[in-house]
Motif scaffolding. Structure first.
Motif, short mmCIF file in Angstrom:
data_model
loop_
_atom_site.label_atom_id
_atom_site.label_comp_id
_atom_site.label_asym_id
_atom_site.label_seq_id
_atom_site.Cartn_x
_atom_site.Cartn_y
_atom_site.Cartn_z
N PHE A 1 20.21 3.50 -2.39
CA PHE A 1 18.76 4.17 -3.33
C PHE A 1 18.20 2.16 -2.62
O PHE A 1 16.93 2.77 -2.42
CB PHE A 1 19.06 3.05 -5.15
N SER A 2 19.30 1.59 -1.66
CA SER A 2 17.67 0.78 -0.95
C SER A 2 17.33 1.63 0.23
O SER A 2 16.03 1.33 0.98
CB SER A 2 18.38 -0.53 -0.77
N ILE A 3 17.76 2.41 0.71
CA ILE A 3 17.20 3.18 2.14
C ILE A 3 16.43 4.28 1.98
O ILE A 3 15.81 3.87 1.84
CB ILE A 3 19.04 4.56 2.53
N VAL A 4 16.62 4.83 0.43
CA VAL A 4 16.15 5.89 -0.12
C VAL A 4 14.28 5.18 -0.61
O VAL A 4 13.25 5.90 0.08
CB VAL A 4 16.65 6.61 -1.60
N PHE A 5 14.50 4.38 -1.15
CA PHE A 5 13.20 3.62 -1.13
C PHE A 5 12.73 2.91 -0.46
O PHE A 5 11.49 2.78 -0.73
CB PHE A 5 13.46 1.72 -3.11
N GLY A 6 13.34 2.45 0.28
CA GLY A 6 12.46 1.93 1.56
C GLY A 6 11.68 2.81 2.21
O GLY A 6 10.68 2.67 3.21
N LEU A 7 12.38 3.82 2.84
CA LEU A 7 12.40 5.17 2.76
C LEU A 7 11.02 6.16 2.72
O LEU A 7 9.46 6.39 2.63
CB LEU A 7 13.44 6.60 3.23
N ALA A 8 10.94 5.97 1.12
CA ALA A 8 9.06 6.37 -0.24
C ALA A 8 8.57 5.38 -0.05
O ALA A 8 7.20 5.67 0.66
CB ALA A 8 9.97 5.92 -1.48
#
Length: 522
Positions: A236-243
């Motif tokens: 979630f942290s990585i996906v949120f950061g990419l978003a």
């Protein structure tokens, strides 16, 4: 494009200024190494929980990486020297705060402030070099010195930290920063000129916030994977950061005065150099992780002794950074970088031979060889990144370059750390010992550190057998990681040799007519 031969050459003031610029760079890397030595001492004094100790170690790097782009761009707007001096004051004050911390929470806050202050140092010093040294060959030399100063700080850190901790309390390692920053505050106004972009416009606060979140979020997710494996929180942290990163990019395209000009990435030289930089720091940080573990947990060294055995590699890196401008003056950067990365691959192949009688010699040799090979790649990649942008964009480009280094390092620690853990656990599968509790076996199979702790609690012969098996499994994991690093730097060598063929050292250099020098007393 103007003829680069018509560009003014640096005077004694610029070369003296380069020596002053090296001061915060030395400190920047020293602060990363001395804390590792101080951890046992501050843990005994402040008694942090495991979570608090993790934040004491990590918060500095998190906020440093997340603030680099904003600080680099801020320097373009308010002046690179001014930002450097502000950062020096903040770093000195935060160091005193850290040294006299009386609780884990207080030290975490101090380390966070140190990270933000440190984020002003690398971009402002690198962008100052871009404007002080207009001659391409001189700028390559200056960047080589700049990069070597970081390695020198890394080599000096364990020595200084070890001496201080032998005679003083743990907070003394932070106070080293104070006299260095005082010297910088006195000398910088005397020898460093001021530069800024007179047409930069106002800093977009929302863009600054949006640039911070992706870096923090992605690096946090990567570190979670390194520590606990791929899980829901890390993903979630990585996906949120990419978003959020995508939202940041869309905003930059709509702004009249963006925080980052995304057009920079359309330059093949700029983008390819960034990729080489990321891959180089991927293997450099990752290899430092497993080499430090091997020296301490397999060869049984203490942190200070292990640090001493990494000094030869630091000197090899300094030598490589210093020699690169001489070679690059005669050979195209693409070929120098490719040859250096091929040499680095040779060093990693040497490291695949660990596990025998000459372990220490193999590690010192392999580590030194790949450090010597990586130095040209880092020096010339940085040179090309800042050389392909206009002088008034040097701060932003420097921030991007430093952020790519931090991201590459975080990825290297996470990916290589995960591979080492997986191979180690595979090698320890099925290990059993009579009279040893299941929980102890599980701990020994989980990490080499766990195996060392369990072995110390067992009878001599039983503990020795378990430790031998664990060290054999870790040696196999070490060999695997070193082999992967060799393949990665070979890929980087091919990329540099192909995509950067048409780039000369100092490509993109323009006369300093777009940047405004401010008066020295500002």
């Amino acid at each position: 494009m103007s003829d680069v031969t018509a560009l003014p050459r640096a005077t004694r003031r610029e070369w003296t200024g380069l020596a002053v610029i090296a001061l915060p760079c030395l400190l920047y890397s020293m602060d990363l190494t001395v804390l590792n030595l101080a951890v046992p001492h501050l843990s005994a004094d402040l008694k942090p929980s495991s979570s608090q100790l993790l934040w004491i170690v990590d918060i500095y790097g998190f906020l440093l990486a997340g603030s680099l782009i904003t600080m680099g761009t801020l320097g373009d707007r308010i002046g690179r020297r001014r930002l450097l001096l502000i950062g020096a004051v903040a770093f000195g004050m935060a160091s005193v705060f850290a040294a006299f911390s009386t609780s884990a929470e207080m030290l975490i806050i101090a380390r966070a402030l140190l990270g933000i202050a440190a984020a002003t140092l690398a971009p402002s010093t690198l962008s100052l070099i871009r404007n002080m040294f207009l001659d391409p060959k001189e700028r390559t030399v200056a960047i080589g010195v700049w990069i070597a100063s970081f390695s020198a700080g890394g080599a000096i850190g364990p020595l200084v930290g070890g001496i201080l901790l032998s005679y003083f309390w743990w907070g003394s390692v932070f106070l080293v920063a104070v006299p260095v920053m005082v010297a910088l505050l006195v000398l910088a106004p005397m020898v460093l000129p001021e530069y800024r972009d007179p047409e930069a416009g106002r800093l977009d606060i929302l863009s600054a916030a949006l640039s911070l979140v992706p870096v923090l979020s992605v690096i946090y997710g990567i570190k979670r994977i390194a520590e606990y494996g791929l899980g829901r929180e890390a993903a979630f942290s990585i996906v949120f950061g990419l978003a959020v990163g995508a939202a940041f990019a869309l905003r930059q395209q709509r702004l009249r005065n963006p925080l980052i000009d995304l057009g920079l990435f359309r330059s093949r030289a700029f983008s390819a150099s960034l990729v080489v930089n990321v891959l180089g720091f991927f293997v450099a940080f990752g290899s430092f992780l497993f080499t430090a573990q091997y020296l301490q947990l397999v060869l049984g060294m203490g942190p200070f002794e292990a640090g001493l055995w990494t000094v030869p590699s630091a000197f090899a890196f300094i030598a490589g950074s210093t020699l690169t401008p001489i070679v690059a003056a005669r050979v195209r950067p693409a070929y120098v970088m490719a040859a250096g990365l091929a040499l680095a691959a040779t060093g990693f192949l040497v490291l695949t031979r660990v596990g025998g009688q000459a372990d220490l010699a193999v590690i010192v040799t392999g580590y030194s060889v790949f450090s010597l090979g990586l130095a040209p790649a880092f020096t010339l990649a940085t040179d090309i990144i800042v050389g392909t942008v206009e002088p008034e964009q040097a701060g932003a480009a420097s921030g991007i370059a430093e952020t790519s280094s931090e991201l590459g390092g975080a990825l290297g620690i996470a990916v290589l750390g995960s591979i080492i853990t997986a191979v180690y656990r595979s090698g320890m599968t099925g290990v059993v010992a009579d009279g040893v509790a299941v929980q102890q076996i599980d701990a020994a199979q989980d990490t080499l550190g766990g195996a060392v702790a369990v072995a110390m609690a067992l009878p001599d012969e039983l503990g020795s057998d378990l430790l031998d098996k664990a060290r054999e499994a870790f040696a196999l994991a070490f060999q695997t990681a070193a082999g992967i690093c060799a393949l990665i730097v070979l890929a980087a060598a091919i990329l540099a040799g192909v995509l950067l063929q048409g780039v000369s050292a100092g490509a993109g250099q323009q006369p300093m007519n777009a940047s405004t020098p401010l008066s020295p007393d500002l």
